[in-house]
Design an enzyme around this catalytic site. Structure first.
Site, PDB file in Angstrom:
ATOM      1  N   HIS A 171       0.782  -1.258  -0.082  1.00  0.00           N
ATOM      2  CA  HIS A 171       0.419  -0.241   0.327  1.00  0.00           C
ATOM      3  C   HIS A 171       0.680   1.367  -0.161  1.00  0.00           C
ATOM      4  O   HIS A 171       0.625   2.679  -1.051  1.00  0.00           O
ATOM      5  CB  HIS A 171      -1.244  -0.017   1.289  1.00  0.00           C
ATOM      6  CG  HIS A 171      -1.781  -0.609   0.701  1.00  0.00           C
ATOM      7  ND1 HIS A 171      -3.006  -0.319   0.342  1.00  0.00           N
ATOM      8  CD2 HIS A 171      -2.489  -2.152   1.642  1.00  0.00           C
ATOM      9  CE1 HIS A 171      -4.239  -1.293  -0.136  1.00  0.00           C
ATOM     10  NE2 HIS A 171      -3.428  -2.198   0.725  1.00  0.00           N
ATOM     11  N   GLU A 172       1.842   1.785   0.511  1.00  0.00           N
ATOM     12  CA  GLU A 172       2.987   2.091   0.138  1.00  0.00           C
ATOM     13  C   GLU A 172       3.631   2.496  -0.710  1.00  0.00           C
ATOM     14  O   GLU A 172       3.608   3.699  -0.594  1.00  0.00           O
ATOM     15  CB  GLU A 172       3.838   2.684   1.663  1.00  0.00           C
ATOM     16  CG  GLU A 172       3.119   1.673   3.318  1.00  0.00           C
ATOM     17  CD  GLU A 172       2.326   3.746   4.008  1.00  0.00           C
ATOM     18  OE1 GLU A 172       2.612   4.129   2.959  1.00  0.00           O
ATOM     19  OE2 GLU A 172       1.578   3.524   4.484  1.00  0.00           O
ATOM     20  N   ARG A 194       1.986   2.081  -3.005  1.00  0.00           N
ATOM     21  CA  ARG A 194       1.489   2.868  -4.219  1.00  0.00           C
ATOM     22  C   ARG A 194       1.291   3.546  -4.886  1.00  0.00           C
ATOM     23  O   ARG A 194       1.452   5.154  -5.129  1.00  0.00           O
ATOM     24  CB  ARG A 194       0.047   2.600  -4.036  1.00  0.00           C
ATOM     25  CG  ARG A 194      -0.520   0.875  -4.517  1.00  0.00           C
ATOM     26  CD  ARG A 194      -1.783   0.502  -4.493  1.00  0.00           C
ATOM     27  NE  ARG A 194      -2.081  -0.499  -5.759  1.00  0.00           N
ATOM     28  CZ  ARG A 194      -3.105  -1.027  -6.080  1.00  0.00           C
ATOM     29  NH1 ARG A 194      -4.004  -0.566  -5.717  1.00  0.00           N
ATOM     30  NH2 ARG A 194      -3.074  -1.933  -6.670  1.00  0.00           N
ATOM     31  N   ALA A 196      -1.480 -20.190 -20.061  1.00  0.00           N
ATOM     32  CA  ALA A 196      -1.055 -21.033 -21.663  1.00  0.00           C
ATOM     33  C   ALA A 196      -0.641 -20.494 -22.271  1.00  0.00           C
ATOM     34  O   ALA A 196      -0.615 -20.986 -23.485  1.00  0.00           O
ATOM     35  CB  ALA A 196      -2.087 -22.118 -21.196  1.00  0.00           C
ATOM     36  N   ASP A 209      -0.088 -26.927 -22.638  1.00  0.00           N
ATOM     37  CA  ASP A 209       0.477 -26.274 -24.176  1.00  0.00           C
ATOM     38  C   ASP A 209       1.765 -26.808 -24.612  1.00  0.00           C
ATOM     39  O   ASP A 209       2.524 -27.963 -24.088  1.00  0.00           O
ATOM     40  CB  ASP A 209       0.614 -24.925 -23.527  1.00  0.00           C
ATOM     41  CG  ASP A 209       1.760 -24.377 -22.854  1.00  0.00           C
ATOM     42  OD1 ASP A 209       3.145 -25.238 -23.385  1.00  0.00           O
ATOM     43  OD2 ASP A 209       1.815 -24.508 -21.661  1.00  0.00           O
ATOM     44  N   GLY A 220       5.191 -11.104 -17.833  1.00  0.00           N
ATOM     45  CA  GLY A 220       4.487 -11.967 -15.998  1.00  0.00           C
ATOM     46  C   GLY A 220       5.608 -11.046 -14.801  1.00  0.00           C
ATOM     47  O   GLY A 220       6.563 -10.237 -14.898  1.00  0.00           O
ATOM     48  N   THR A 221       4.872 -11.456 -13.811  1.00  0.00           N
ATOM     49  CA  THR A 221       4.955 -10.046 -12.457  1.00  0.00           C
ATOM     50  C   THR A 221       5.850 -11.703 -11.853  1.00  0.00           C
ATOM     51  O   THR A 221       6.095 -11.766 -10.836  1.00  0.00           O
ATOM     52  CB  THR A 221       4.085  -9.629 -11.934  1.00  0.00           C
ATOM     53  OG1 THR A 221       3.065 -10.473 -12.055  1.00  0.00           O
ATOM     54  CG2 THR A 221       3.476  -8.926 -12.447  1.00  0.00           C
ATOM     55  N   GLY A 222       5.270 -13.032 -11.944  1.00  0.00           N
ATOM     56  CA  GLY A 222       6.053 -14.755 -10.957  1.00  0.00           C
ATOM     57  C   GLY A 222       4.993 -13.985  -9.588  1.00  0.00           C
ATOM     58  O   GLY A 222       5.232 -15.094  -8.774  1.00  0.00           O
ATOM     59  N   LEU A 223       3.605 -13.867 -10.143  1.00  0.00           N
ATOM     60  CA  LEU A 223       2.598 -14.097  -9.015  1.00  0.00           C
ATOM     61  C   LEU A 223       1.316 -15.006  -9.229  1.00  0.00           C
ATOM     62  O   LEU A 223       0.752 -15.080  -8.506  1.00  0.00           O
ATOM     63  CB  LEU A 223       2.249 -13.293  -8.124  1.00  0.00           C
ATOM     64  CG  LEU A 223       3.192 -12.136  -7.897  1.00  0.00           C
ATOM     65  CD1 LEU A 223       2.654 -10.475  -7.217  1.00  0.00           C
ATOM     66  CD2 LEU A 223       4.070 -12.331  -6.453  1.00  0.00           C
TER      67      LEU A 223
END
Length: 468
Positions: free
Chosen positions: A264-265, A267, A376, A401, A431-434
């Site tokens: 949050h901080e 952002r 995929a 895939d 991608g972010t890896g999450l």
């Protein structure tokens, strides 16, 4: 010294031990009183019947002065059926009560013509009488002898005994002690329910503890009050287990809250950074440097959003659940993904969704499958296949895939937050890896399992199983 109680495991074992000892002691003490082979007091009703028979015999032979003739009559016809005695079989004779006479010193005057067994039995019984005022009875094999009762024949004071065949079965305890196999079976019959009860009392809290440990292994850090029931040892173990679960839960919750607060901080300065970049673009015009700043800011904002979603998902371990058909959850999602794949010149095929229902959080279940399918579509070359299979209690979903896949030694790592495969799935892929970390968390919170493997299409295969 503290006495054992039934709430104590050792107390239960001691209670069963002492109960068994009490039953054995009770049997040992009761056996002499139940054994008809030992001399015991004559029951009053039998004594009265013998007295009545004695009075009848005295009345019959009141005028007879010859004792020998009286004894001969008793020898041949104990119940007065003259002439039939010699013709009767031994079994018929034994079935009728017979009268025997001894003098006051215990010398047998009758029974000399009977088998040696009866004569010796009568002689043994007569010599074992301690008091004439206490008539007794005793069993010899299958023959019961009772007496004595004072009687007067031919002006002589004598003692009257009665003998008859004993057709009643011996007491149950005597049968057991006479037959070791039956005694062993009886002990097993008595002890088995006690042992089964003890095993149940020990296994039930152990099963509760095992189930609680399985829930913790699935990531459900919830204290179970039922663990603190049962014997003292299991109550202590359950209390310690609940304290451990609460401590771990607080630690994880604190870490997740810290991660959420940091996100949050982040952002706020990120928003100011994007505003500053927009102002710079307005004043100076577009440039590659400003576009790069905006792109990285957007990627950072996406990462923070997914990080917040993962944090909320892991913190909210008590999900609001509702029962939903699988078709209403995933059919529209897969149709949209199929359309998206077609726009990228790729083909997405999926089986008919099973007509079953599942209990869970609809938003998380949709997000779980959507992340896998979009992953995929992004990394597959041109083919994506979604398959469903069901059993009585589970549904299994697999997404395959034909992309570059993941190295075998990294298949177990791709569900970790921010983990990136060293080959194709790097930061340049966008991608972010999450995504898979969010999916894994959602599946685990629904008591399911997820795994990755190499696909028959030479790409990646992600498969998860959920209870239905």
């Amino acid at each position: 010294m503290r006495l054992p109680t039934f709430n104590n495991l050792y107390g239960r074992i001691f209670a069963i031990f002492w109960l068994t000892m009490f039953l054995v002691l009770l049997a040992v003490l009761a056996l002499p009183h139940l054994d008809p082979r030992k001399s015991r007091d004559l029951p009053s009703d039998m004594y009265q019947r013998i007295v009545v028979q004695k009075d009848m015999l005295e009345e019959r032979f009141r005028g007879e002065g010859n004792l020998t003739r009286i004894l001969m009559f008793l020898e041949g016809n104990g119940n007065g059926n003259r002439g039939q005695g010699p013709m009767m079989r031994d079994e018929e004779k034994d079935s009728r009560p017979r009268f025997f006479v001894t003098d006051l010193d215990g010398n047998v005057l009758t029974a000399r013509e009977h088998p040696d067994f009866k004569y010796k039995a009568l002689q043994n019984f007569a010599t074992s009488i301690e008091s004439l005022d206490k008539p007794q009875q005793r069993l010899y094999g299958r023959y019961m002898i009772a007496g004595p009762v004072p009687v007067t024949f031919a002006h002589q004071n004598l003692l009257l005994y009665v003998g008859f065949r004993w057709d009643q079965p011996p007491p149950f305890l005597l049968q057991l002690f006479d037959k070791p196999i039956q005694l062993l079976l009886a002990v097993m019959l008595v002890s088995t329910p006690l042992l089964l009860w003890l095993a149940w009392a020990l296994s039930k809290p152990a099963q509760r503890l095992a189930l609680a440990a399985q829930r913790v292994a699935r990531g459900q850090f919830e204290a179970d009050p039922d663990l603190e029931k049962g014997t003292m040892e299991f109550r202590q173990a359950g209390r310690s287990f609940n304290q451990m679960v609460e401590a771990v839960n607080q630690m994880i919750s604190g870490q997740q809250r810290l991660l959420s607060d940091i996100s949050h901080e982040l952002r706020s300065p990120l928003t100011r950074l994007r505003m500053a970049n927009a102002l710079a673009t307005r004043k100076q015009g577009t440039s590659s440097e400003l576009e790069r700043i905006d792109t990285e800011a957007q990627r950072l904002e996406q990462m923070i959003g997914e990080l917040l979603e993962l944090s909320r998902m892991q913190t909210n371990s008590h999900l609001s659940r509702e029962e939903q058909p699988l078709r209403s959850l995933w059919e529209e999602l897969l149709s949209d993904a199929q359309f998206e794949a077609e726009q990228m010149n790729k083909t997405l095929k999926f089986d008919a969704i099973p007509n079953v229902s599942i209990s869970g959080n609809p938003k998380l279940l949709m997000s779980a499958l959507e992340n896998i399918v979009r992953n995929a579509i992004h990394y597959g070359k041109d083919t994506i296949v979604v398959r469903f299979s069901t059993t009585e209690h589970h549904v299994t979903v697999s997404v395959e895939d034909n992309g570059d896949g993941v190295p075998d030694d990294e298949l177990t790592q791709i569900f970790r937050p921010f983990y990136r495969v060293s080959t194709a799935r790097d930061r340049h892929s966008g991608g972010t890896g999450l995504g898979l970390a969010i999916t894994e968390s959602a599946i685990r919170q629904h008591s399911g399992v997820i795994e990755a493997s190499r696909s028959p299409l030479n790409g990646l295969k992600v498969q998860f199983t959920l209870p239905i």
